[in-house]
Scaffold this motif. Structure first.
Motif, PDB file in Angstrom:
ATOM      1  N   LEU A   1     -33.936 117.994  15.103  1.00  0.00           N
ATOM      2  CA  LEU A   1     -33.703 119.338  15.617  1.00  0.00           C
ATOM      3  C   LEU A   1     -32.511 119.263  16.542  1.00  0.00           C
ATOM      4  CD1 LEU A   1     -37.151 120.871  16.611  1.00  0.00           C
ATOM      5  CD2 LEU A   1     -35.811 121.272  14.577  1.00  0.00           C
ATOM      6  N   LYS A   2     -31.497 120.061  16.260  1.00  0.00           N
ATOM      7  CA  LYS A   2     -30.323 120.089  17.122  1.00  0.00           C
ATOM      8  C   LYS A   2     -29.710 121.471  17.051  1.00  0.00           C
ATOM      9  CE  LYS A   2     -27.307 118.225  13.589  1.00  0.00           C
ATOM     10  NZ  LYS A   2     -26.469 117.142  13.172  1.00  0.00           N
TER      11      LYS A   2
ATOM     12  N   LEU B   1     -33.272 126.341  20.660  1.00  0.00           N
ATOM     13  CA  LEU B   1     -34.180 125.194  20.613  1.00  0.00           C
ATOM     14  C   LEU B   1     -35.491 125.505  21.330  1.00  0.00           C
ATOM     15  CD1 LEU B   1     -31.981 122.010  21.129  1.00  0.00           C
ATOM     16  CD2 LEU B   1     -33.238 122.707  19.095  1.00  0.00           C
ATOM     17  N   GLN B   2     -35.393 126.174  22.479  1.00  0.00           N
ATOM     18  CA  GLN B   2     -36.619 126.558  23.183  1.00  0.00           C
ATOM     19  C   GLN B   2     -37.479 127.460  22.308  1.00  0.00           C
ATOM     20  OE1 GLN B   2     -35.391 128.172  27.063  1.00  0.00           O
ATOM     21  NE2 GLN B   2     -36.518 126.470  27.968  1.00  0.00           N
ATOM     22  N   LYS B   3     -36.844 128.349  21.560  1.00  0.00           N
ATOM     23  CA  LYS B   3     -37.582 129.254  20.675  1.00  0.00           C
ATOM     24  C   LYS B   3     -38.301 128.467  19.585  1.00  0.00           C
ATOM     25  CE  LYS B   3     -37.066 133.365  17.830  1.00  0.00           C
ATOM     26  NZ  LYS B   3     -36.126 134.388  17.321  1.00  0.00           N
ATOM     27  N   GLN B   4     -37.636 127.466  19.013  1.00  0.00           N
ATOM     28  CA  GLN B   4     -38.261 126.648  17.975  1.00  0.00           C
ATOM     29  C   GLN B   4     -39.477 125.891  18.513  1.00  0.00           C
ATOM     30  OE1 GLN B   4     -34.464 124.685  16.512  1.00  0.00           O
ATOM     31  NE2 GLN B   4     -35.654 124.839  14.626  1.00  0.00           N
TER      32      GLN B   4
ATOM     33  N   ASP C   1     -23.176 116.692  24.007  1.00  0.00           N
ATOM     34  CA  ASP C   1     -21.733 116.853  24.087  1.00  0.00           C
ATOM     35  C   ASP C   1     -21.368 118.320  23.976  1.00  0.00           C
ATOM     36  OD1 ASP C   1     -18.996 116.092  24.124  1.00  0.00           O
ATOM     37  OD2 ASP C   1     -18.937 116.231  21.936  1.00  0.00           O
ATOM     38  N   LEU C   2     -20.721 118.869  24.996  1.00  0.00           N
ATOM     39  CA  LEU C   2     -20.203 120.235  24.959  1.00  0.00           C
ATOM     40  C   LEU C   2     -21.160 121.216  24.279  1.00  0.00           C
ATOM     41  CD1 LEU C   2     -16.501 119.416  24.150  1.00  0.00           C
ATOM     42  CD2 LEU C   2     -17.470 120.011  26.356  1.00  0.00           C
ATOM     43  N   ALA C   3     -22.285 121.426  24.879  1.00  0.00           N
ATOM     44  CA  ALA C   3     -23.293 122.376  24.392  1.00  0.00           C
ATOM     45  C   ALA C   3     -23.884 121.958  23.045  1.00  0.00           C
ATOM     46  CB  ALA C   3     -22.737 123.794  24.333  1.00  0.00           C
ATOM     47  N   LEU C   4     -24.165 120.692  22.874  1.00  0.00           N
ATOM     48  CA  LEU C   4     -24.918 120.214  21.721  1.00  0.00           C
ATOM     49  C   LEU C   4     -26.179 119.555  22.260  1.00  0.00           C
ATOM     50  CD1 LEU C   4     -25.253 119.689  18.694  1.00  0.00           C
ATOM     51  CD2 LEU C   4     -24.004 117.552  19.010  1.00  0.00           C
ATOM     52  N   TYR C   5     -27.302 119.982  21.752  1.00  0.00           N
ATOM     53  CA  TYR C   5     -28.597 119.509  22.244  1.00  0.00           C
ATOM     54  C   TYR C   5     -29.454 119.025  21.092  1.00  0.00           C
ATOM     55  CZ  TYR C   5     -27.058 122.613  25.985  1.00  0.00           C
ATOM     56  OH  TYR C   5     -26.321 123.239  26.952  1.00  0.00           O
ATOM     57  N   ASN C   6     -30.287 118.006  21.357  1.00  0.00           N
ATOM     58  CA  ASN C   6     -31.377 117.675  20.453  1.00  0.00           C
ATOM     59  C   ASN C   6     -32.626 117.468  21.296  1.00  0.00           C
ATOM     60  OD1 ASN C   6     -31.342 114.981  21.313  1.00  0.00           O
ATOM     61  ND2 ASN C   6     -30.310 114.238  19.481  1.00  0.00           N
ATOM     62  N   VAL C   7     -33.759 117.208  20.637  1.00  0.00           N
ATOM     63  CA  VAL C   7     -35.047 117.258  21.328  1.00  0.00           C
ATOM     64  C   VAL C   7     -35.870 116.011  21.048  1.00  0.00           C
ATOM     65  CG1 VAL C   7     -37.153 118.604  21.629  1.00  0.00           C
ATOM     66  CG2 VAL C   7     -35.051 119.762  21.008  1.00  0.00           C
TER      67      VAL C   7
END
Length: 100
Positions: free
Chosen positions: A48-49, A56-59, A23-29
């Motif tokens: 992770l969000k 997130l890519q860095k993590q 939602d509106l630039a919220l991501y999880n993995v």
């Protein structure tokens, strides 16, 4: 199913890393290993969000994956009164741009 990031980094490689656009630039993995999907958590068991996709890519930079994708589910059909679809998912292949 749930998998901690520290344990995930010990795998030789995973089949797929999935960044879920919520939602509106919220991501999880989540990740796919041997055909099973696992949500990725931190050491405290929290998903992770982030509002920052590159963070997130860095993590996940130490996770070796065959591919990475961005996945977004859409409720558009229901919103316009159309028939519900079983799987209304858009999945876009990604590369690691190493912007971090």
């Amino acid at each position: 199913m749930i998998l901690k990031l520290s344990k995930l980094e010990k795998y030789f490689y995973v089949d797929k890393i999935i960044y879920h656009s919520l939602d509106l630039a919220l991501y999880n993995v989540s990740v796919v290993i041997d055909g099973k999907e696992y949500m990725v958590t931190d050491e405290k068991g929290l998903r992770l969000k982030s509002h920052n996709f590159v963070a997130l890519q860095k993590q996940l930079k130490n996770v070796k994956a065959d591919c990475q994708v961005m996945r977004q589910s859409s409720a558009y059909d229901e919103m316009v009164g159309g028939p519900s679809k079983v799987d209304n998912v858009l999945e876009v292949p990604l590369g690691d741009n190493q912007l971090y």
